[in-house]
Design a protein around this motif. Structure first.
Motif, short mmCIF file in Angstrom:
data_model
loop_
_atom_site.label_atom_id
_atom_site.label_comp_id
_atom_site.label_asym_id
_atom_site.label_seq_id
_atom_site.Cartn_x
_atom_site.Cartn_y
_atom_site.Cartn_z
N UNK A 71 -8.69 5.95 -16.82
CA UNK A 71 -8.82 5.81 -15.36
C UNK A 71 -7.46 5.74 -14.68
N UNK A 72 -6.49 5.12 -15.34
CA UNK A 72 -5.14 5.09 -14.77
C UNK A 72 -4.59 6.51 -14.68
N UNK A 73 -4.87 7.32 -15.69
CA UNK A 73 -4.44 8.72 -15.65
C UNK A 73 -5.07 9.46 -14.48
N UNK A 74 -6.35 9.14 -14.21
CA UNK A 74 -7.02 9.78 -13.08
C UNK A 74 -6.36 9.42 -11.75
N UNK A 75 -5.91 8.17 -11.63
CA UNK A 75 -5.24 7.76 -10.39
C UNK A 75 -3.93 8.51 -10.22
N UNK A 76 -3.19 8.68 -11.32
CA UNK A 76 -1.94 9.45 -11.25
C UNK A 76 -2.23 10.91 -10.89
N UNK A 77 -3.31 11.44 -11.46
CA UNK A 77 -3.67 12.84 -11.21
C UNK A 77 -3.97 13.07 -9.74
N UNK A 78 -4.69 12.14 -9.13
CA UNK A 78 -5.03 12.29 -7.72
C UNK A 78 -3.81 12.21 -6.82
#
Length: 275
Positions: A71-78
């Motif tokens: 989920x942290x990776x998803x936040x960076x991706x966004x």
């Protein structure tokens, strides 16, 4: 009998410690899950900074769980921070235990690699995602796009190499032309210096003018006077012209004498010009 009692006591102790350890692990995982849930809500509100902090707390509570890093990776991706997103997604793929977790991690890893234009690596990521869930249509579609992108990059690589070679050849040609121009310029300067030196070596008269070895040019005039000009090809020399004129005058004189003689006889004649 005493040994049996001691063994049973130790077994009870180990079992108790294991239970306590499992309880602590379950509690940490539960806390991590709560932190992830809270971070997801912050992420929906586009509060990326607070969400990132909660995801990091979740990872610290349960570092071996994939959900926090995922989920942290998803936040960076966004946010468009694909470097950090790549790192955290690789971490999530490493910690994933179920096929579903691995599929999601590798699928997202492929998407991040595509954003970074690393199409060849993205193909491998989507392959790993399909190994864990071969029926996911979105992954299959992204895999096809990544494969096409990788082929285009491979074909374009040869063209880029050729362009680089052409640039190198053009650069070498320009350098060679510059060397030739510099060499010609140096030669011109040298010739000009030799000419100035030659002019400086001439003697000067009392007025400061260059002094020639010949006096007033009379020697050249007398020499040129004695030499007869040579006729150019297709032209008659002055002597040839003089001879022709004399012959014409002689012929005219003969005709005139003939006319005078005829007049004395009373006969009429017609003169014809030879030219």
């Amino acid at each position: 009998m005493k040994l049996q009692i001691l063994a049973i006591a130790l077994l009870v102790c180990f079992s108790s410690f294991a239970q306590e350890g499992d309880k602590a692990r379950l509690k940490a995982e539960k806390n991590a899950a709560n932190l992830v849930y809270k971070a997801n809500e912050l992420l929906e509100e586009e509060n990326y900074i607070e969400a990132e902090m909660e995801y990091r707390r979740a990872i610290s509570k349960a570092p071996n769980k994939a959900v926090g890093a995922y989920n942290l990776a998803n936040s960076y991706y966004k946010k468009g921070n694909y470097g950090e997103a790549l790192f955290r997604t690789e971490e999530a793929a490493k910690n994933a235990t179920t096929k579903e977790e691995k599929h999601r991690a590798f699928h997202n890893l492929g998407n991040i690699l595509m954003q970074k234009e690393m199409c060849k690596e993205a193909v491998e990521a989507f392959k790993n995602a399909l190994r864990n869930n071969p029926t996911d249509e979105e992954t299959r579609y992204n895999f096809a796009l990544a494969k096409e992108c990788a082929e285009q990059q491979q074909d374009g690589g040869g063209e880029d190499d050729k362009k680089d070679e052409d640039k190198e050849e053009e650069k070498d040609k320009e350098n060679e032309e510059k060397k030739q121009d510099d060499k010609k310029e140096d030669q011109d300067k040298k010739d000009e210096g030799d000419k100035d030196k030659k002019d400086g070596d001439k003697e000067e008269d009392e007025n400061g003018k260059p002094k020639d070895d010949k006096k007033d040019g009379k020697g050249d005039d007398e020499k040129n006077k004695d030499q007869k000009p040579k006729p150019k090809p297709g032209q008659m020399s002055p002597q040839q012209i003089k001879n022709i004129l004399e012959a014409m005058q002689n012929q005219e004189q003969k005709v005139q004498e003939k006319i005078n003689a005829e007049k004395q006889k009373g006969a009429k004649v017609r003169t014809e010009k030879d030219w």
